[in-house]
Design an enzyme around this catalytic site. Structure first.
Site, mmCIF file in Angstrom:
data_model
loop_
_atom_site.group_PDB
_atom_site.id
_atom_site.type_symbol
_atom_site.label_atom_id
_atom_site.label_comp_id
_atom_site.label_asym_id
_atom_site.label_seq_id
_atom_site.Cartn_x
_atom_site.Cartn_y
_atom_site.Cartn_z
ATOM 1 N N LYS A 124 6.639 2.722 -7.213
ATOM 2 C CA LYS A 124 6.816 1.354 -6.831
ATOM 3 C C LYS A 124 6.792 0.629 -8.387
ATOM 4 O O LYS A 124 7.261 -0.362 -8.865
ATOM 5 C CB LYS A 124 5.708 0.744 -6.087
ATOM 6 C CG LYS A 124 5.714 -0.692 -5.850
ATOM 7 C CD LYS A 124 6.671 -1.419 -5.172
ATOM 8 C CE LYS A 124 6.602 -2.852 -5.011
ATOM 9 N NZ LYS A 124 7.647 -3.652 -4.518
ATOM 10 N N THR B 121 1.408 -3.156 -2.521
ATOM 11 C CA THR B 121 1.409 -2.820 -3.582
ATOM 12 C C THR B 121 0.306 -2.898 -4.364
ATOM 13 O O THR B 121 -0.425 -3.751 -4.603
ATOM 14 C CB THR B 121 2.638 -3.439 -4.673
ATOM 15 O OG1 THR B 121 3.830 -3.483 -3.721
ATOM 16 C CG2 THR B 121 2.715 -2.938 -5.977
ATOM 17 N N LYS C 155 0.353 -9.575 -10.373
ATOM 18 C CA LYS C 155 -0.431 -8.427 -9.906
ATOM 19 C C LYS C 155 0.102 -7.089 -10.213
ATOM 20 O O LYS C 155 -0.417 -6.198 -10.961
ATOM 21 C CB LYS C 155 -0.836 -8.651 -8.366
ATOM 22 C CG LYS C 155 -1.342 -7.432 -7.572
ATOM 23 C CD LYS C 155 -1.226 -7.287 -6.192
ATOM 24 C CE LYS C 155 -0.029 -7.556 -5.285
ATOM 25 N NZ LYS C 155 0.742 -6.298 -5.108
HETATM 26 P P1 NAP Z 1 1.324 -12.610 1.804
HETATM 27 O O1 NAP Z 1 2.297 -13.176 2.400
HETATM 28 O O2 NAP Z 1 0.585 -12.937 0.871
HETATM 29 O O3 NAP Z 1 0.453 -11.803 2.773
HETATM 30 C C1 NAP Z 1 -0.730 -11.201 2.394
HETATM 31 C C2 NAP Z 1 -1.404 -10.850 3.504
HETATM 32 O O4 NAP Z 1 -2.717 -10.036 3.390
HETATM 33 C C3 NAP Z 1 -1.916 -12.027 4.489
HETATM 34 O O5 NAP Z 1 -1.665 -11.406 5.996
HETATM 35 C C4 NAP Z 1 -3.336 -11.974 4.289
HETATM 36 O O6 NAP Z 1 -4.062 -12.463 5.224
HETATM 37 C C5 NAP Z 1 -3.749 -10.427 4.083
HETATM 38 N N1 NAP Z 1 -4.902 -10.182 3.118
HETATM 39 C C6 NAP Z 1 -4.797 -10.377 1.725
HETATM 40 N N2 NAP Z 1 -6.268 -10.150 1.478
HETATM 41 C C7 NAP Z 1 -6.929 -9.628 2.566
HETATM 42 C C8 NAP Z 1 -8.056 -9.187 2.683
HETATM 43 N N3 NAP Z 1 -9.079 -9.025 1.836
HETATM 44 N N4 NAP Z 1 -8.634 -8.932 4.230
HETATM 45 C C9 NAP Z 1 -7.732 -8.967 4.987
HETATM 46 N N5 NAP Z 1 -6.462 -9.440 4.878
HETATM 47 C C10 NAP Z 1 -6.077 -9.782 3.751
HETATM 48 O O7 NAP Z 1 1.889 -11.325 0.800
HETATM 49 P P2 NAP Z 1 3.459 -10.509 1.155
HETATM 50 O O8 NAP Z 1 4.396 -11.105 0.472
HETATM 51 O O9 NAP Z 1 3.485 -10.198 2.666
HETATM 52 O O10 NAP Z 1 3.026 -9.217 0.579
HETATM 53 C C11 NAP Z 1 2.014 -8.029 1.093
HETATM 54 C C12 NAP Z 1 2.019 -6.768 -0.061
HETATM 55 O O11 NAP Z 1 3.538 -6.370 -0.055
HETATM 56 C C13 NAP Z 1 1.764 -7.158 -1.395
HETATM 57 O O12 NAP Z 1 0.750 -6.250 -1.889
HETATM 58 C C14 NAP Z 1 3.183 -7.588 -2.381
HETATM 59 O O13 NAP Z 1 2.927 -7.246 -3.765
HETATM 60 C C15 NAP Z 1 3.779 -6.502 -1.283
HETATM 61 N N6 NAP Z 1 5.246 -6.566 -1.425
HETATM 62 C C16 NAP Z 1 5.815 -7.980 -1.111
HETATM 63 C C17 NAP Z 1 7.188 -8.287 -1.293
HETATM 64 C C18 NAP Z 1 7.912 -9.468 -0.941
HETATM 65 O O14 NAP Z 1 8.960 -10.037 -1.434
HETATM 66 N N7 NAP Z 1 7.096 -10.533 -0.455
HETATM 67 C C19 NAP Z 1 8.079 -7.113 -1.538
HETATM 68 C C20 NAP Z 1 7.733 -5.973 -1.719
HETATM 69 C C21 NAP Z 1 6.092 -5.839 -1.871
HETATM 70 P P3 NAP Z 1 -4.033 -14.323 5.426
HETATM 71 O O15 NAP Z 1 -3.047 -14.501 6.110
HETATM 72 O O16 NAP Z 1 -5.701 -14.424 5.887
HETATM 73 O O17 NAP Z 1 -4.110 -14.609 3.847
#
Ligand code: NAP
Length: 290
Positions: free
Chosen positions: A168, A93, A236
């Protein structure tokens, strides 16, 4: 068989990449923190040593990282080795304006971008039942859709590049208010001595019901703030939504209030808690735990 790449194996990405593997696709993965690739390797993924190595081998690159600047960083690195006409499918997102900018840059280099943010939470990702809002060209959507199907119940092209993120934002505006509604309802119910399980059950089926009450309510009642959708990610998204609303001259008083309330959790170093912890903010404003 087309070679897929998946970058970002966090809460959502790991589950989505797992569904692609289970559907029989060939998936090459990379994650910044290398240890997170292990479960995917066990499921049959090939592991790339770096982003360039991944890009050099893949036709489509799926991304699920955090912020706009993270997506840009990943794409820039991948561009150094990307095959001509690579389709980037970004599930993170990010701000609609950033998605548009990135799309224009990729188009100018002969690549493609589908901005494809997701909704449905970690439960939706586990079940392979996410909803995916896509922004981009019809041809790009048709190229990506057969793969997106592996982890979604609905994937819809909603307009040109940037439109997926705009949809979104509309989603996040609606959701954050229902999280507040869940929190206020349950803090009141607890203070009033009502049984929270009964409250969620009875109210959930009526006009006061919401996805947040049914899904976050039980976790709030149990004070389970383990990661699902984090406070940091919610904040965010609300910044992006408030910025986009300013662009259109739209007032979002409820969204701005949730953003302010959640700031208190961030200030306490609780950005990693589930956003349903808003319950404790309302409880704090109501004299603390009963
Ligand atoms: P998360 O568990 O924090 O995972 C984030 C991932 O991104 C990790 O693999 C992290 O790597 C990687 N990352 C972040 N910055 C990076 C960079 N600069 N270079 C390379 N890798 C990077 O987050 P999530 O919950 O999966 O969410 C991911 C996205 O989906 C976000 O934008 C979030 O807003 C969206 N989203 C999430 C949900 C939810 O329920 N969780 C629902 C809808 C949408 P590391 O492992 O090294 O930290």
């Amino acid at each position: 068989m087309l070679q897929l790449g998946f970058v970002g194996l966090g809460v959502m990405g790991a589950l989505m990449a797992g569904h692609l593997l289970r559907a029989g696709h060939s998936v090459r993965v990379w994650n910044r923190t290398a240890s997170k690739v292990k479960p995917l390797k066990k499921q049959g993924a090939q592991v790339a040593a770096g982003l360039r190595g991944l890009a050099a081998e893949c036709d489509l690159i799926f991304i699920c990282v955090t912020r706009a600047e993270d997506v840009e960083q990943v794409v820039e690195e991948a561009l150094a080795a990307a095959r001509p006409g690579t389709l980037f499918v970004d599930h993170s997102t990010i701000a609609p304006s950033a998605a548009k900018r990135l799309g224009e840059r990729l188009n100018s280099l002969g690549h493609r971008l589908l901005d494809a943010p997701i909704t449905g939470g970690s439960v939706g990702a586990q079940k392979g039942a996410l909803t995916v809002f896509c922004g981009g060209g019809q041809d790009d959507f048709e190229r990506a859709e057969p793969f997106i199907k592996a982890y979604s119940k609905v994937a819809r092209l909603v307009g040109p590049q940037g439109s997926g993120q705009m949809m979104k934002m509309a989603n996040q505006i609606a959701v954050c208010i229902t999280v507040l509604s869940m929190a206020e309802c349950l803090v009141f119910a607890r203070k009033a001595g009502l049984d929270l399980k009964e409250c969620i059950e009875l109210i959930g089926g009526g006009a006061g019901g919401s996805w947040s009450l049914s899904n976050y309510g039980p976790r709030a009642a149990a004070r389970d703030w383990s990661p699902g959708f984090s406070v940091a990610n919610q904040q965010k998204d609300l910044v992006y939504a408030l910025e986009a609303a300013r662009e259109f001259g739209v007032a979002l008083p409820g969204t701005a209030m949730v953003h302010q309330l959640l700031a208190s959790l961030e200030n306490e170093g609780r950005g990693g808690d589930a956003s349903a912890a808003l319950f404790e903010v309302i409880e704090g404003l109501s004299g603390g735990r009963p």
